[in-house]
Design a protein around this motif. Structure first.
Motif, PDB file in Angstrom:
ATOM      1  N   VAL A   1      40.641  37.367  35.839  1.00 27.33           N
ATOM      2  CA  VAL A   1      39.882  38.468  36.416  1.00 27.33           C
ATOM      3  C   VAL A   1      38.397  38.208  36.178  1.00 27.33           C
ATOM      4  CG1 VAL A   1      39.416  40.936  36.300  1.00 27.33           C
ATOM      5  CG2 VAL A   1      41.764  40.101  36.117  1.00 27.33           C
TER       6      VAL A   1
ATOM      7  N   ASN B   1      39.130  44.863  42.080  1.00 25.17           N
ATOM      8  CA  ASN B   1      39.558  43.805  41.170  1.00 25.17           C
ATOM      9  C   ASN B   1      39.311  42.465  41.864  1.00 25.17           C
ATOM     10  OD1 ASN B   1      40.778  42.217  39.244  1.00 25.17           O
ATOM     11  ND2 ASN B   1      42.852  42.844  39.753  1.00 25.17           N
TER      12      ASN B   1
ATOM     13  N   LEU C   1      36.339  43.746  37.261  1.00 25.23           N
ATOM     14  CA  LEU C   1      37.222  44.883  37.445  1.00 25.23           C
ATOM     15  C   LEU C   1      36.392  46.142  37.327  1.00 25.23           C
ATOM     16  CD1 LEU C   1      40.037  46.106  37.817  1.00 25.23           C
ATOM     17  CD2 LEU C   1      40.293  46.026  35.329  1.00 25.23           C
TER      18      LEU C   1
END
Length: 87
Positions: free
Chosen positions: A42, A33, A45
């Motif tokens: 993010v 991640n 991932l």
């Protein structure tokens, strides 16, 4: 061959200034991640990453390089999409 905690530590250190967490599931597969430490956004991932080919420093560096390229490509594609909509 690297111990799994060394492998994760090496991967995690390869994404500065972004942050990265690398964890191992029960099957021995990695979850990577990569995220912005300030906003929490993010950027990448990945789940189910096999460690089978990550047996030396070169292989780990190549993986990090490929993932950094993917992150940059994703940002360009997203930015390009915004400029197309703004016109």
């Amino acid at each position: 061959m690297f111990a799994i905690h060394e492998l994760c530590r090496t991967i995690e250190s390869g994404f500065a200034p972004l942050s990265c967490t690398c964890t191992v599931n029960a099957d021995g597969l990695l979850m990577i991640n990569v995220f912005d430490p300030i906003t929490g956004r993010v950027d990448l991932l990945l789940t189910g990453v096999s460690t089978a080919k990550l047996t030396n420093s070169r292989a780990i560096a190549n993986l990090i390089g490929e993932l950094r390229t993917e992150i940059r490509a994703g940002r360009r594609a997203f930015a390009g999409g915004l400029s197309d909509c703004a016109g």
